[in-house]
Design a protein around this motif. Structure first.
Motif, mmCIF file in Angstrom:
data_model
loop_
_atom_site.group_PDB
_atom_site.id
_atom_site.type_symbol
_atom_site.label_atom_id
_atom_site.label_comp_id
_atom_site.label_asym_id
_atom_site.label_seq_id
_atom_site.Cartn_x
_atom_site.Cartn_y
_atom_site.Cartn_z
ATOM 1 N N ALA A 164 42.214 36.311 42.367
ATOM 2 C CA ALA A 164 42.894 37.606 42.390
ATOM 3 C C ALA A 164 41.933 38.722 41.984
ATOM 4 O O ALA A 164 42.009 39.842 42.497
ATOM 5 N N GLU A 165 41.024 38.391 41.077
ATOM 6 C CA GLU A 165 40.073 39.400 40.618
ATOM 7 C C GLU A 165 39.065 39.756 41.721
ATOM 8 O O GLU A 165 38.650 40.912 41.834
ATOM 9 N N ALA A 187 40.784 42.118 44.005
ATOM 10 C CA ALA A 187 40.864 43.435 43.381
ATOM 11 C C ALA A 187 39.504 44.132 43.418
ATOM 12 O O ALA A 187 39.417 45.339 43.669
ATOM 13 N N GLY A 198 38.810 45.710 46.757
ATOM 14 C CA GLY A 198 39.960 46.465 47.248
ATOM 15 C C GLY A 198 39.583 47.675 48.077
ATOM 16 O O GLY A 198 40.330 48.076 48.967
ATOM 17 N N ALA A 205 47.961 39.915 44.853
ATOM 18 C CA ALA A 205 46.709 40.667 44.768
ATOM 19 C C ALA A 205 46.260 41.116 46.144
ATOM 20 O O ALA A 205 45.452 42.035 46.261
#
Lengths: 452, 225
Positions: B76-77, B80, B83, B109
Motif C-alpha cells: 500500500a505504501e 501511495a 500516487g 490504496a
C-alpha cells in the motif's frame, strides 16, 4: 562441576545457608550451625549472612537470565541447560514454592517453560513471607524483649525511651531492605500494579519508622533547635544529590523497561519459533524426502498451508461449531485425501444446526465427487446468513449427465439430493463441458426435523 | 453505463515491474509470464520499488502485499509513493495472505486487482493484460471479501451509489466468488464480457471510495483503518 552460588528460594530467612550448602557440598544443617556459631562470635555470622543476602542472586533470578540468549527455532531443541538451583537436591521441597521448570527436552515443550518463567511470580504474590520466616522474626523480637527485661532485672537501667527508637529504626530498616530483596527478585518479572503499591507502602513505612527512630534518638542528645537546623541541611543536601542523580536514575529505569519489553518480545518469538519448528520445518523435511512424488509434495504443501493459515488468521473469538468452520474443515479433509486443491470462499456465517450440518455433509460429498472425477481445483462458495445458507461446489472436469447416473450409484442421489430434501433443503446439479456445479440450498426455518 | 475509458484492444506488449522480497518468487514469475510481457525492473523493498517504478514507468506493477522497508505498510505504501504518476501505471496486488486487512488495505490504496500467489502462469499473464487495458481483476477470494463487506442483501437503487452494490454487481460478484471466469459470468448472465468488466470496475471503485459505515465497521472488526 560445582553448582553456582545462588540463594535457595525456600530458605528460612533468605536462603543463604541453603545456597552455600549446595555450593560448598556441605550438609545444610552443618552450614546453619556454623553460621549461628559465627554469629555468636562477635556477630561475624550476622554480617556474613547479610553480605551474602545482598550480593548473592536468587536462584529464580538466574533462571530467567538465559532467556535473553534464546536462539531461534532449530537450536531450541537442545538449549544449554540453564544453571538451575534445584532445591530438591538438598533441602526438603516446600509445597509453597514451585520448582524451577526443568530444561525443555523436546521441541514441543520448548515454549511452555519459557512462558512459565514469566508466569511464575503470579503464584507467589499471595504468600510473600515463607512459612518459617514469620515465626523466626517473631522469635527474634521476643528474644530481644527478653534480653531487655533480663538487663533490667540485672540492674542495667534500660528505659523504653532508649529501646523504642532503636526498635523502630531496626524495623524500618528491615522493611526497607526486604523491599530491596523483593524488588530484585521480581525485577525481571511483570509486576502487578497492586504489588507495586504494596512495595511502595512498605518502603515509605520503613523510611518513616527509621526517620522517627533516629530523630527520637538524636533529640535525646541535642536540642530541638539544632535538630531542626540539621534536618533542614540534610534535606537540602539530599535534594541536591537527588537532582544530580535523577537523569542517571531515569536512564537506568528506561534501560530496565527496554529490557523487560525485549524479554516479552523474545518470549513471543520463541513461541512462534516453536510453532514453526513443529509444523513448517517438519513439513519441509517431509517434502525433501518425497521430492520424487509430485502429488505427495502438493498434498503436503497444501495441508501445511491450511494449518499455517488457520494459525495465523483464525478468528481469535473462535467460531468453532459454526457452519463456515465446519465446511472448511471438511474441505481440508477431502483435500488431504485426494490431493486436489479445494478453494473455499465463505461469506457470512451461521450456527451449525442439524440442517446446516446436513448441508455441510452434502457439500462434502459434492467436493469428493469433484475431486475424484474432475480433478483440478475445486471451487467452493458458501453464503450463510440468518435466513439460510447456500453452497456452490464447482469443478472444471469433463462433466456428466446427472440423469444418466446408474440407479445403484448412491453417491449423488442419496448423500446429496435426498439428504438435502430430508432437511427441507434442495440440491441442483448442473453439468456441462465446462465443468459441474452443485448448488445446495438450506433454509433456516425447518432445521429441527429428524436426521436420518 | 461505461463511465471509464476502456481501450478496445489490449496493447501488444506490456511492460511490468515485479516487486517481491523473495528472489525465488521473482525469477519464477519472470519465467512464467507470457512472452508479450516484458519485465523491465525488479525490486525487493518499498524504497527500491518506488524508485524503480518512477524510473521505468511500467504499464503494470506486480506488487507483493508484504514488503520490507518503508514505514511498514508494504505494498500500500508503494502505491501511495507512486500516487503522482497518474493513471499510466496500474498495480496488481499479489499475496499469499488470506487476511481481509491486507487485501482491502492494498485495494483501497489503489491497486486494480488482487490475486493469490498460487495462480498459474497463464492466469497471471491474463490478469496483467486485463489490468493493462484498464480492467479490474478479482479473484474468488476478493469477491468473497467484497460480498462480506457490502453485504449480500444490500442493493443500490442506482448503479452509481457508492455505498451499495447494484443487483447486477451483486450477481457478478457472486459468480466470481463461485469460481467463474469473466467469460463464464457473461455467458451465465447473458451479457457481454465488456459489461462484466464494467461491473467489476464499478465494484472496485466502490470498494476504493466507499465510506459506507458497514464497510468501516467490517474493516475495524478485522483491525483495519
Amino acid at each position: 562441576m560445582k553448582p553456582p552460588l545462588l540463594r535457595s528460594p525456600d530458605g528460612l530467612v533468605a536462603g543463604v545457608c541453603g545456597g552455600l550448602a549446595l555450593h560448598l557440598g556441605l550438609r545444610l544443617r552443618v552450614v546453619r550451625v556454623l553460621m549461628v556459631l559465627l554469629a555468636l562470635a562477635g556477630g561475624a555470622g550476622v554480617f556474613l549472612y547479610a553480605w551474602l543476602w545482598i550480593f548473592v542472586p536468587m536462584a529464580s533470578d538466574r533462571l530467567a537470565a538465559p532467556l535473553r540468549f534464546v536462539p531461534p527455532a532449530p537450536t531450541l531443541k537442545a538449549p544449554p541447560a540453564p544453571a538451575l538451583f534445584l532445591p530438591a537436591a538438598t533441602a526438603p521441597p516446600s509445597p509453597a514454592t514451585p520448582h524451577p521448570p526443568s530444561a525443555p527436552s523436546e521441541p514441543g515443550n520448548a515454549a511452555p517453560p519459557v512462558a512459565g518463567a514469566f508466569l511464575r511470580p503470579g503464584r507467589r504474590t499471595g504468600g510473600r513471607l515463607h512459612p518459617g520466616r514469620k515465626e523466626l522474626l517473631l522469635g527474634v523480637a521476643l528474644l530481644l524483649l527478653a534480653g531487655v527485661f533480663l538487663a533490667q532485672e540485672l540492674g542495667f537501667a534500660v528505659s523504653l525511651r532508649q529501646v523504642l527508637p532503636v526498635a523502630a529504626a531496626g524495623v524500618g530498616a528491615v522493611l526497607a531492605w526486604s523491599q530491596l530483596d523483593d524488588a530484585r527478585r521480581e525485577g525481571l518479572r511483570n509486576k502487578a500494579g497492586a504489588d507495586r503499591a504494596a512495595g511502595l507502602a512498605r518502603l515509605l513505612l520503613g523510611l518513616v519508622l527509621v526517620m522517627v527512630g533516629v530523630l527520637v534518638m538524636v533529640s535525646g542528645a541535642i536540642s530541638w533547635d539544632l535538630t531542626w537546623a540539621t534536618l533542614l541541611a540534610t534535606g537540602a543536601v539530599l535534594a541536591g544529590v537527588a537532582l544530580v542523580l535523577a537523569p542517571w536514575a531515569l536512564r537506568f529505569w528506561k534501560d530496565f523497561e527496554d529490557e523487560r519489553a525485549g524479554r516479552v518480545r523474545e518470549a513471543a518469538r520463541a513461541e512462534i519459533a516453536a510453532h514453526l519448528h513443529d509444523s513448517v520445518l517438519q513439513t519441509l523435511a517431509l517434502i525433501q524426502n518425497r521430492a520424487g512424488s509430485e502429488q505427495d509434495v502438493v498434498r503436503l504443501a497444501r495441508a501445511q498451508e491450511r494449518e499455517l493459515r488457520h494459525w495465523l488468521y483464525a478468528d481469535p473469538a473462535g467460531h468453532s461449531g459454526n457452519l463456515t468452520e465446519r465446511l472448511r474443515a471438511l474441505a481440508g479433509e477431502v483435500e488431504d485425501s485426494y490431493g486436489h486443491p479445494v478453494e473455499v470462499v465463505a461469506v457470512g456465517d451461521a450456527p451449525l444446526t442439524a440442517g446446516q450440518e446436513a448441508l455441510a455433509q452434502a457439500a462434502r460429498e459434492a467436493i469428493i465427487n469433484a475431486a475424484k472425477h474432475a480433478g483440478g481445483t475445486v471451487s467452493v462458495y458458501l453464503e450463510a446468513g440468518p435466513s439460510g445458507s447456500e453452497a456452490f461446489i464447482r469443478d472444471r472436469g469433463p462433466g456428466f449427465d446427472p440423469l444418466a447416473v446408474p440407479a445403484d450409484r448412491l453417491g449423488i442421489r442419496e448423500s446429496i439430493t435426498t439428504r438435502m430434501q430430508r432437511h427441507g433443503g434442495a440440491a441442483t446439479i448442473r453439468s456441462g463441458p465446462d465443468g459441474t456445479e452443485v448448488h445446495l440450498k438450506m433454509p433456516e426455518q425447518e432445521n429441527r426435523s429428524h436426521d436420518g | 453505463m461505461t463511465d471509464e475509458p476502456v481501450p478496445n484492444n489490449p496493447p501488444s506488449t506490456v511492460s511490468v515491474v515485479v516487486v517481491d522480497d523473495h528472489a525465488i518468487f521473482r525469477s519464477g514469475l519472470r519465467s512464467d509470464l507470457d512472452s508479450r510481457i516484458r519485465v523491465v525492473g525488479e525490486a525487493a523493498t518499498v524504497e527500491a520499488a518506488v524508485a524503480v517504478v518512477r524510473a521505468r514507468r511500467p504499464d503494470v506493477v506486480l506488487l507483493d502485499v508484504h514488503l520490507p522497508g518503508g514505514r511498514g505498510a508494504g505494498g500500500a505504501e508503494v502505491i501511495a509513493g507512486c500516487g503522482d504518476l497518474g493513471g499510466s501505471t496500474r498495480f496488481l496486488a499479489l499475496s499469499v495472505s488470506d487476511s481481509a486487512e491486507d487485501v482491502v488495505a492494498v485495494i483501497r490504496a489503489g491497486a486494480r486487482g488482487y490475486v493469490t500467489k498460487t495462480i498459474s502462469g497463464a492466469g497471471i499473464s491474463d490478469a496483467v493484460f486485463r489490468i493493462a487495458s484498464g480492467d479490474a481483476v478479482f479473484s474468488p477470494r476478493l469477491a468473497g471479501f467484497v460480498l462480506d463487506a457490502f453485504g449480500t442483501a444490500a442493493v443500490a437503487s442506482t448503479g452509481t451509489e457508492l455505498d451499495r452494490l447494484s443487483a447486477r454487481e451483486l450477481e457478478v460478484m457472486r459468480l466470481i466468488a463461485r469460481g467463474y471466469s469473466y467469460k463464464e459470468v457473461a455467458k451465465e448472465l447473458f451479457i457481454s464480457v465488456k459489461t462484466v468488466e464494467t461491473h467489476v470496475s464499478a465494484v472496485l471503485r466502490k470498494l476504493q471510495l466507499s465510506s459506507r459505515h458497514e464497510l468501516t465497521r467490517w474493516a475495524a472488526e478485522r483491525r483495519l483503518l
